[in-house]
Write a protein that holds these residues in place. Structure first.
Motif, PDB file in Angstrom:
ATOM      1  N   PHE A 136       0.273   8.747  -1.792  1.00 14.10           N
ATOM      2  CA  PHE A 136       1.076  10.073  -1.579  1.00 14.10           C
ATOM      3  C   PHE A 136       1.462  10.602  -0.444  1.00 14.10           C
ATOM      4  CE2 PHE A 136      -2.166   9.738  -5.174  1.00 14.10           C
ATOM      5  CZ  PHE A 136      -1.500   9.848  -6.208  1.00 14.10           C
ATOM      6  N   LEU A 137       0.832   9.850   0.829  1.00 15.76           N
ATOM      7  CA  LEU A 137       1.182  10.601   2.010  1.00 15.76           C
ATOM      8  C   LEU A 137       2.024   9.508   2.895  1.00 15.76           C
ATOM      9  CD1 LEU A 137      -2.392  12.059   2.927  1.00 15.76           C
ATOM     10  CD2 LEU A 137      -0.148  13.326   2.097  1.00 15.76           C
ATOM     11  N   PRO A 138       2.738   9.996   3.729  1.00 15.35           N
ATOM     12  CA  PRO A 138       3.713   8.881   4.679  1.00 15.35           C
ATOM     13  C   PRO A 138       2.745   7.988   5.379  1.00 15.35           C
ATOM     14  CG  PRO A 138       4.337  11.241   5.011  1.00 15.35           C
ATOM     15  CD  PRO A 138       2.958  11.359   4.203  1.00 15.35           C
ATOM     16  N   PRO A 139       3.268   6.861   5.869  1.00 17.74           N
ATOM     17  CA  PRO A 139       2.348   5.861   6.583  1.00 17.74           C
ATOM     18  C   PRO A 139       1.728   6.642   7.793  1.00 17.74           C
ATOM     19  CG  PRO A 139       4.370   4.946   5.679  1.00 17.74           C
ATOM     20  CD  PRO A 139       4.404   6.279   5.519  1.00 17.74           C
ATOM     21  N   LEU A 190      -9.150   8.081  10.730  1.00 13.40           N
ATOM     22  CA  LEU A 190      -8.938   7.253   9.607  1.00 13.40           C
ATOM     23  C   LEU A 190      -7.513   7.707   9.408  1.00 13.40           C
ATOM     24  CD1 LEU A 190     -11.850   7.011   7.621  1.00 13.40           C
ATOM     25  CD2 LEU A 190     -11.254   5.487   9.469  1.00 13.40           C
ATOM     26  N   LYS A 191      -6.563   6.698   9.092  1.00 18.11           N
ATOM     27  CA  LYS A 191      -5.104   7.000   8.955  1.00 18.11           C
ATOM     28  C   LYS A 191      -4.961   6.081   7.618  1.00 18.11           C
ATOM     29  CE  LYS A 191      -3.791   7.599  13.849  1.00 18.11           C
ATOM     30  NZ  LYS A 191      -2.971   7.130  14.723  1.00 18.11           N
ATOM     31  N   THR A 192      -3.614   6.673   7.211  1.00 16.64           N
ATOM     32  CA  THR A 192      -3.124   5.850   5.784  1.00 16.64           C
ATOM     33  C   THR A 192      -2.276   4.581   6.240  1.00 16.64           C
ATOM     34  OG1 THR A 192      -0.974   7.010   5.941  1.00 16.64           O
ATOM     35  CG2 THR A 192      -2.677   7.787   4.590  1.00 16.64           C
ATOM     36  N   ALA A 193      -2.165   3.519   5.512  1.00 14.32           N
ATOM     37  CA  ALA A 193      -1.635   2.161   5.839  1.00 14.32           C
ATOM     38  C   ALA A 193      -0.301   2.346   6.719  1.00 14.32           C
ATOM     39  CB  ALA A 193      -1.417   1.364   4.582  1.00 14.32           C
ATOM     40  N   GLU A 194       0.007   1.355   7.574  1.00 17.64           N
ATOM     41  CA  GLU A 194       1.141   1.375   8.242  1.00 17.64           C
ATOM     42  C   GLU A 194       2.286   1.334   7.378  1.00 17.64           C
ATOM     43  OE1 GLU A 194       1.001  -1.532  11.273  1.00 17.64           O
ATOM     44  OE2 GLU A 194      -0.623  -0.546  12.241  1.00 17.64           O
ATOM     45  N   THR A 217      -0.530   8.449   8.670  1.00 16.91           N
ATOM     46  CA  THR A 217      -0.783   9.798   8.297  1.00 16.91           C
ATOM     47  C   THR A 217      -2.280   9.909   8.648  1.00 16.91           C
ATOM     48  OG1 THR A 217       0.832  10.381   6.978  1.00 16.91           O
ATOM     49  CG2 THR A 217      -0.825  11.979   7.120  1.00 16.91           C
ATOM     50  N   GLU A 218      -2.709  10.852   9.889  1.00 15.08           N
ATOM     51  CA  GLU A 218      -4.221  10.795   9.973  1.00 15.08           C
ATOM     52  C   GLU A 218      -4.816  11.863   9.090  1.00 15.08           C
ATOM     53  OE1 GLU A 218      -6.560  13.330  13.536  1.00 15.08           O
ATOM     54  OE2 GLU A 218      -5.447  11.558  14.152  1.00 15.08           O
ATOM     55  N   VAL A 219      -5.976  11.308   8.245  1.00 12.38           N
ATOM     56  CA  VAL A 219      -6.526  11.763   7.187  1.00 12.38           C
ATOM     57  C   VAL A 219      -7.837  12.465   7.238  1.00 12.38           C
ATOM     58  CG1 VAL A 219      -4.668  11.169   5.449  1.00 12.38           C
ATOM     59  CG2 VAL A 219      -6.976   9.737   5.815  1.00 12.38           C
ATOM     60  N   VAL A 220      -8.630  11.705   8.146  1.00 16.75           N
ATOM     61  CA  VAL A 220     -10.101  11.921   8.375  1.00 16.75           C
ATOM     62  C   VAL A 220     -10.420  11.681   9.725  1.00 16.75           C
ATOM     63  CG1 VAL A 220     -12.610  11.384   7.558  1.00 16.75           C
ATOM     64  CG2 VAL A 220     -10.416  11.438   5.696  1.00 16.75           C
ATOM     65  N   GLY A 241     -16.270  15.617 -11.239  1.00 16.86           N
ATOM     66  CA  GLY A 241     -17.211  14.931 -11.749  1.00 16.86           C
ATOM     67  C   GLY A 241     -17.230  13.644 -10.760  1.00 16.86           C
ATOM     68  N   ASN A 242     -16.426  13.490  -9.949  1.00 19.44           N
ATOM     69  CA  ASN A 242     -16.120  12.354  -9.161  1.00 19.44           C
ATOM     70  C   ASN A 242     -17.230  12.472  -7.929  1.00 19.44           C
ATOM     71  OD1 ASN A 242     -15.527  10.456  -7.228  1.00 19.44           O
ATOM     72  ND2 ASN A 242     -13.706  10.114  -8.447  1.00 19.44           N
ATOM     73  N   GLY A 243     -18.246  11.711  -7.802  1.00 18.66           N
ATOM     74  CA  GLY A 243     -19.171  11.988  -6.620  1.00 18.66           C
ATOM     75  C   GLY A 243     -18.991  11.401  -5.573  1.00 18.66           C
ATOM     76  N   GLY A 244     -17.902  10.473  -5.212  1.00 20.69           N
ATOM     77  CA  GLY A 244     -17.379  10.086  -4.224  1.00 20.69           C
ATOM     78  C   GLY A 244     -17.407   8.399  -4.166  1.00 20.69           C
ATOM     79  N   GLY A 245     -17.655   7.743  -3.299  1.00 21.24           N
ATOM     80  CA  GLY A 245     -17.803   6.330  -3.254  1.00 21.24           C
ATOM     81  C   GLY A 245     -17.449   5.829  -1.712  1.00 21.24           C
ATOM     82  N   LEU A 246     -16.501   5.014  -1.782  1.00 21.03           N
ATOM     83  CA  LEU A 246     -16.226   4.024  -0.458  1.00 21.03           C
ATOM     84  C   LEU A 246     -15.112   5.006   0.235  1.00 21.03           C
ATOM     85  CD1 LEU A 246     -15.955   0.607  -1.862  1.00 21.03           C
ATOM     86  CD2 LEU A 246     -17.900   1.694  -0.467  1.00 21.03           C
ATOM     87  N   LEU A 247     -15.417   5.137   1.568  1.00 19.42           N
ATOM     88  CA  LEU A 247     -14.384   6.213   2.312  1.00 19.42           C
ATOM     89  C   LEU A 247     -13.062   5.528   2.686  1.00 19.42           C
ATOM     90  CD1 LEU A 247     -13.990   8.750   3.826  1.00 19.42           C
ATOM     91  CD2 LEU A 247     -14.896   7.781   5.854  1.00 19.42           C
ATOM     92  N   ASN A 248     -13.123   4.129   2.668  1.00 17.61           N
ATOM     93  CA  ASN A 248     -11.919   3.440   2.753  1.00 17.61           C
ATOM     94  C   ASN A 248     -10.954   3.612   1.939  1.00 17.61           C
ATOM     95  OD1 ASN A 248     -13.982   1.579   2.059  1.00 17.61           O
ATOM     96  ND2 ASN A 248     -12.362   0.168   1.932  1.00 17.61           N
ATOM     97  N   VAL A 249     -11.791   3.517   0.416  1.00 16.97           N
ATOM     98  CA  VAL A 249     -10.906   3.329  -0.598  1.00 16.97           C
ATOM     99  C   VAL A 249     -10.102   4.794  -0.688  1.00 16.97           C
ATOM    100  CG1 VAL A 249     -10.963   3.443  -3.106  1.00 16.97           C
ATOM    101  CG2 VAL A 249     -12.341   1.632  -1.739  1.00 16.97           C
TER     102      VAL A 249
END
Length: 415
Positions: free
Chosen positions: A258-261, A280-284, A263-266, A242-250
């Protein structure tokens, strides 16, 4: 003479369009003959149709553009002046939400129908008995069935304190439902549930239900994980049903939990220069390294950011996805005002998960599919409001087993 002038103008426009920076299409050289055919039919309609009010150039061209753009995908549209006056223009829509906070609703569209993608807990919409999946029919007796998303949102908008009569069609019950709503300010935590599943016989398994990717969602989840880990959690079920989404950066921030720093995700793909957005990558840096087993729950109303999170974790073999195939919103739109008081909303790119696939119009398939009945849908709605439920509702819930949650627990306990 008028016909030849129109042909010349449109052919000139076509030749100029061919000089755009967008990569050319294989049939670009054939465009002239198709434009000429269009104008011939346009002039024939104008010369012969008996209703002069319906054959003005403005009306015919606008209707033609509406059909052309609307045929491309669910989220592209050409808007007439009467719709444009209710719209906001914010340039590229990296992540677009058709939410009406004062009613507690988020709208989405599928197969030409606008429906309720999300009904916020404790909102006026939920108290009135509306549910995710209900299709919009009428508002204040005005027909909404033919409207697209921006027009539907404009029709339902209102100031706090204003009342609204809304009629929807509930497919699961095969009947229409009319609800009286009151616009109000609604405040809701993005993470209403976070606890250990002791009552389900899984005291070391954590459960976290995220309703939207709002600005605070990743921070709320991280704080909840800290508490659950302190209490002995060794595995997690993340519920995005039921989660319709929201902010991509969030969503990217959440993936970083949950993923290593780095990491290219989108990524995005498209022919337009606007589509050339860096991956877009996870934080450093990562404050806590979390490697325990993870299960993500999805359903038909999990959309956009939910699909990208689930798809990324699935691609990188970090989580098992359980439930239904998700909604299928994985594109980027740009909304721009155009001449004559019109506007164009055009998809110019698609989102892609690490493996290169996109959820656009196909959704994300779960690793373990679970059939969800109409009764399960109703009981899941009851579960969401159990903290303020009546004794009768609690008795119903005591007898119900959530099939998706059970499949997730079984998967984790079978390790």
């Amino acid at each position: 003479m008028r016909f030849h002038s129109l042909v010349a103008s449109l052919l000139l426009s076509l030749s100029l369009f061919g000089q755009d920076e967008v990569s050319p299409l294989p049939d670009q050289d054939d465009g002239y003959q198709h434009v000429e055919r269009f104008i011939k039919i346009l002039e024939e309609v104008r010369a012969n149709h008996p209703d002069a009010d319906k054959v003005t150039y403005e009306r015919l061209i606008n209707r033609a553009l509406e059909g052309m753009v609307g045929s491309l995908d669910t989220f592209s549209a050409f808007y007439h002046p009467e719709t444009v006056q209710h719209m906001d223009f914010e340039g590229p829509a990296i992540e677009e939400q058709f939410a009406i906070p004062s009613l507690g609703l988020t709208l989405a569209q599928r197969d030409g129908q606008v429906y309720l993608a999300n009904v916020r807990e404790h909102s006026t919409a939920q108290r009135a008995g509306l549910r995710e999946g209900d299709v919009l029919l009428k508002s204040q007796a005005k027909d909404l069935s033919a409207l697209d998303l921006p027009a539907a949102k404009a029709a339902l908008a209102g100031q706090p304190g204003a009342s609204l009569t809304l009629t929807v069609y509930r497919k699961t019950a095969r009947r229409e439902i009319t609800a009286e709503l009151l616009h109000a300010v609604v405040k809701q935590a993005a993470l209403p549930d976070a606890f250990l599943l002791e009552q389900y016989g899984a005291p070391k398994v954590g459960y976290a239900r995220l309703t939207e990717f709002s600005a605070t969602a990743a921070r709320e989840l991280e704080a909840a994980l800290d508490d659950l880990e302190d209490n002995g959690m060794t595995a997690l079920i993340l519920d995005l049903r039921g989660n319709g989404g929201g902010l991509l950066n969030v969503a990217v921030d959440l993936l970083g939990l949950f993923l290593p720093p780095n990491t290219e995700v989108v990524t995005t793909q498209g022919r337009s220069p606007k589509a050339q957005i860096p991956p877009l990558k996870t934080a450093e840096r990562q404050r806590v390294k979390r490697e325990y087993p993870l299960v993500v729950l999805l359903d038909r109303n999990s959309a956009s950011a939910s699909e990208l999170v689930g798809g990324a974790l699935q691609d990188l073999q970090r989580a098992t996805l359980i439930g239904e195939t998700s909604f299928g919103k994985g594109s980027v739109q740009n909304i721009e005002a155009r001449e004559g008081g019109t506007a164009l909303r055009l998809t110019f790119a698609t989102y892609h998960t690490p493996s290169g696939r996109t959820p656009h119009e196909v959704g994300v398939e779960p690793d373990i599919a679970v059939e969800i009945s109409d009764e399960d849908l109703s009981n899941f709605e009851r579960f969401k409001t159990r903290k303020s439920a009546t004794p009768e509702t609690l008795k119903v819930l005591e007898k119900w087993t959530d099939p998706v949650l059970k499949a997730a627990i079984d998967k984790l306990q079978a390790r």
